[in-house]
Write a protein that holds these residues in place. Structure first.
Motif, PDB file in Angstrom:
ATOM      1  N   ILE A   1      -3.550  18.660 -25.776  1.00 45.69           N
ATOM      2  CA  ILE A   1      -3.230  19.240 -27.079  1.00 45.69           C
ATOM      3  C   ILE A   1      -4.410  20.043 -27.593  1.00 45.69           C
ATOM      4  O   ILE A   1      -5.539  19.532 -27.708  1.00 45.69           O
ATOM      5  CB  ILE A   1      -2.854  18.142 -28.090  1.00 45.69           C
ATOM      6  CG1 ILE A   1      -1.626  17.354 -27.601  1.00 45.69           C
ATOM      7  CG2 ILE A   1      -2.587  18.736 -29.469  1.00 45.69           C
ATOM      8  CD1 ILE A   1      -1.256  16.187 -28.474  1.00 45.69           C
ATOM      9  N   ILE A   2      -4.170  21.301 -27.931  1.00 39.20           N
ATOM     10  CA  ILE A   2      -5.187  22.146 -28.552  1.00 39.20           C
ATOM     11  C   ILE A   2      -5.175  21.946 -30.075  1.00 39.20           C
ATOM     12  O   ILE A   2      -6.190  21.713 -30.708  1.00 39.20           O
ATOM     13  CB  ILE A   2      -4.940  23.624 -28.219  1.00 39.20           C
ATOM     14  CG1 ILE A   2      -4.986  23.850 -26.706  1.00 39.20           C
ATOM     15  CG2 ILE A   2      -5.932  24.529 -28.948  1.00 39.20           C
ATOM     16  CD1 ILE A   2      -4.568  25.231 -26.291  1.00 39.20           C
ATOM     17  N   ARG A   3      -3.977  22.041 -30.630  1.00 40.15           N
ATOM     18  CA  ARG A   3      -3.837  21.864 -32.073  1.00 40.15           C
ATOM     19  C   ARG A   3      -2.412  21.386 -32.354  1.00 40.15           C
ATOM     20  O   ARG A   3      -1.468  21.772 -31.657  1.00 40.15           O
ATOM     21  CB  ARG A   3      -4.117  23.161 -32.810  1.00 40.15           C
ATOM     22  CG  ARG A   3      -4.074  23.024 -34.345  1.00 40.15           C
ATOM     23  CD  ARG A   3      -4.309  24.369 -34.988  1.00 40.15           C
ATOM     24  NE  ARG A   3      -5.607  24.926 -34.633  1.00 40.15           N
ATOM     25  CZ  ARG A   3      -6.761  24.576 -35.208  1.00 40.15           C
ATOM     26  NH1 ARG A   3      -6.760  23.666 -36.163  1.00 40.15           N
ATOM     27  NH2 ARG A   3      -7.879  25.137 -34.837  1.00 40.15           N
ATOM     28  N   THR A   4      -2.237  20.581 -33.403  1.00 42.71           N
ATOM     29  CA  THR A   4      -0.915  20.107 -33.806  1.00 42.71           C
ATOM     30  C   THR A   4      -0.938  19.679 -35.249  1.00 42.71           C
ATOM     31  O   THR A   4      -1.994  19.301 -35.777  1.00 42.71           O
ATOM     32  CB  THR A   4      -0.440  18.922 -32.930  1.00 42.71           C
ATOM     33  OG1 THR A   4       0.844  18.503 -33.364  1.00 42.71           O
ATOM     34  CG2 THR A   4      -1.397  17.746 -33.044  1.00 42.71           C
ATOM     35  N   ASP A   5       0.199  19.795 -35.891  1.00 39.87           N
ATOM     36  CA  ASP A   5       0.351  19.201 -37.215  1.00 39.87           C
ATOM     37  C   ASP A   5       1.386  18.075 -37.177  1.00 39.87           C
ATOM     38  O   ASP A   5       2.068  17.800 -38.157  1.00 39.87           O
ATOM     39  CB  ASP A   5       0.741  20.251 -38.250  1.00 39.87           C
ATOM     40  CG  ASP A   5       2.123  20.831 -37.995  1.00 39.87           C
ATOM     41  OD1 ASP A   5       2.651  20.633 -36.874  1.00 39.87           O
ATOM     42  OD2 ASP A   5       2.681  21.474 -38.903  1.00 39.87           O
ATOM     43  N   ALA A   6       1.539  17.459 -35.989  1.00 43.78           N
ATOM     44  CA  ALA A   6       2.441  16.311 -35.866  1.00 43.78           C
ATOM     45  C   ALA A   6       2.003  15.215 -36.827  1.00 43.78           C
ATOM     46  O   ALA A   6       0.811  15.041 -37.098  1.00 43.78           O
ATOM     47  CB  ALA A   6       2.443  15.785 -34.434  1.00 43.78           C
ATOM     48  N   VAL A   7       2.933  14.460 -37.339  1.00 42.92           N
ATOM     49  CA  VAL A   7       2.672  13.523 -38.428  1.00 42.92           C
ATOM     50  C   VAL A   7       1.990  12.250 -37.963  1.00 42.92           C
ATOM     51  O   VAL A   7       1.583  11.439 -38.790  1.00 42.92           O
ATOM     52  CB  VAL A   7       3.995  13.162 -39.143  1.00 42.92           C
ATOM     53  CG1 VAL A   7       4.608  14.389 -39.779  1.00 42.92           C
ATOM     54  CG2 VAL A   7       4.976  12.527 -38.158  1.00 42.92           C
TER      55      VAL A   7
END
Length: 476
Positions: free
Chosen positions: A135-141
């Motif tokens: 994962i590089i970037r995520t806004d998963a909760v």
């Protein structure tokens, strides 16, 4: 013990008498068994049709409803994917996973909630995945959810219009997610994927609730339909039953009324034959003999019809006695020896059972005569007929084997039908009515037994009879 006293002194006799008692109790009802079976078959057939119809309707409804729901969610997901591509495509193109030390971002709004639990349904989220599946970037909760999704998609290079449906466990609750994405290429080299996800748990629950409701309604509808079909088929069968009972009564009454004039006619022919013996020409004597044969054949036919009509109406009272089985078999064979010798047919009896049976002696002898007569009429000169009797416990098994013309497989189920004939011309010329095996079946079944036939065309036929009538061994 009361049951033991009423049913007999020995265990075998007890079983035999109890079977006979049950048959007597069912005697007044058995004529409706055929209609009950027909009613059951009609109800079963209707129930089968309803099951197929309801199953098809439920499957079709599920497919249509799920396609509508999923199509709407896929459209929404495509919009999210397009938005995330526009926002993060440059980041993916400039990202270098070998030199980067940044850590991916986990959305804080849900993880910092006062309860410590993640609120559902989840908001749409995105994930930037490098070529190695990290994962590089995520806004998963949730970080655990992000790692679970990463494991599912690390080897996935998403294509346009392609979606994935996965189920994840969040706070001990199943959450359904739709995932879609786009692969990012730089100068033809794959540099990662932009993946978006939306929560379809509520839609999935709605679909399941609708499906469960449909199933419950279908089951209730099926039960009501089966009850309705059963009631309506019974009402439809009532006039048929009434007509059948009237036909039975007519056959029995007509057969009974015809026996007396036929007996008188036969006696009158014999008187005329005796008084005119010296004055009749050879042609006249032949005519008298033919008349006697026809009257005899009609008397036999009427007697058989009366037996079957009485059996249908359950008014035949069987008289059960204990007697030697071997003696009855030998008596039947002695009666057929002259006919067999006349037609050059060899009769073989293999019966040394030395048992006493409890049955209706007259009907059992009638059974032997019918089966032997049937074997004789289909066996050619020089061939053989064998009757074999074996005993195991209280079960008597009889085999009547001939080396005659045999029965085609298509007609094996018809031989016990009334007026059923394997060879029409042979039966007509020999005066047989086609009722003998029907009577034989009735005699066997009225004694609690079964009868069946095995045959091969050109080789012969074997009739099998199983009767639970053995009482005990004969004493010398």
């Amino acid at each position: 013990m009361l049951w033991s006293n009423s049913c007999g002194r020995s265990l075998i006799a007890q079983k035999g008498r109890c079977i006979l008692t049950m048959y007597a109790a069912w005697g007044t009802k058995w004529r409706y068994l055929l209609f009950a079976q027909t009613n059951k078959r009609l109800t079963t057939f209707f129930a089968g049709l309803m099951i197929v119809f309801l199953l098809s309707m439920n499957v079709t409804s599920y497919i249509l409803l799920s396609s509508i729901i999923y199509k709407e969610q896929k459209t929404k997901l495509e919009a999210v994917v397009t938005s995330e591509i526009q926002e993060h495509s440059n980041e993916m193109l400039t990202y270098n996973h070998k030199t980067s030390t940044s850590k991916y971002y986990i959305g804080k709004e849900e993880t910092n909630s006062p309860s410590g639990e993640i609120e559902t349904p989840l908001r749409p989220f995105y994930m930037l995945i490098d070529p190695e599946g990290q994962i590089i970037r995520t806004d998963a909760v949730d970080e655990d959810l992000a790692n679970d999704i990463k494991e599912n998609v690390k080897d996935w290079i998403p294509q346009e219009k392609q979606t994935l449906h996965h189920i994840y466990d969040i706070d001990k609750e199943n959450v359904h997610l739709f995932l879609a994405g786009r692969a990012v290429y730089r100068e033809g080299l794959y540099v990662g994927s932009i993946i978006a996800g939306i929560d379809i748990t509520e839609q999935q629950r709605l679909l399941e609730q609708v499906t469960h409701t449909q199933i419950i309604i279908s089951v209730l509808f099926l039960v009501v339909s089966i009850i309705f079909a059963y009631v309506m088929s019974r009402r439809a069968m009532k006039p048929i039953i009434h007509s059948f009972v009237r036909q039975q009564k007519f056959t029995a009454d007509a057969s009974h009324e015809l026996r007396t004039p036929l007996t008188v006619l036969h006696s009158s022919i014999e008187v005329l034959e005796n008084e005119t013996e010296d004055i009749l020409s050879p042609f006249g004597k032949q005519v008298m003999d033919d008349m006697k044969d026809e009257v005899r054949r009609m008397t036999s036919l009427i007697s058989n019809l009366l037996s079957l009509a009485q059996a249908d109406a359950a008014v035949v009272d069987l008289t059960y006695d204990e007697f030697s089985l071997d003696g009855e078999l030998e008596r039947a064979f002695r009666n057929f020896q002259p006919i067999a010798q006349q037609q050059a047919i060899k009769l073989v009896l293999k019966a040394n059972t030395q048992v006493i049976v409890r049955a209706d002696q007259e009907r059992l002898q009638q059974l032997f005569v019918i089966l032997l007569d049937n074997a004789v009429q289909y066996t050619a000169a020089g061939d053989r007929i064998m009757m074999k009797a074996t005993v195991k416990g209280n079960l008597l098994t009889l085999q009547i084997q001939d080396t005659g013309i045999g029965i085609p497989e298509a007609k094996l189920q018809e031989v016990f039908e009334r007026f059923g004939r394997v060879d029409e011309s042979r039966n007509r010329t020999q005066g047989h009515t086609g009722l003998g095996l029907s009577i034989a079946k009735w005699i066997v079944e009225s004694h609690g037994g079964t009868i069946w036939v095995e045959s091969e065309v050109g080789i012969g036929s074997t009739f099998f009879i199983a009767l639970p009538i053995v009482s005990h061994l004969a004493t010398t």
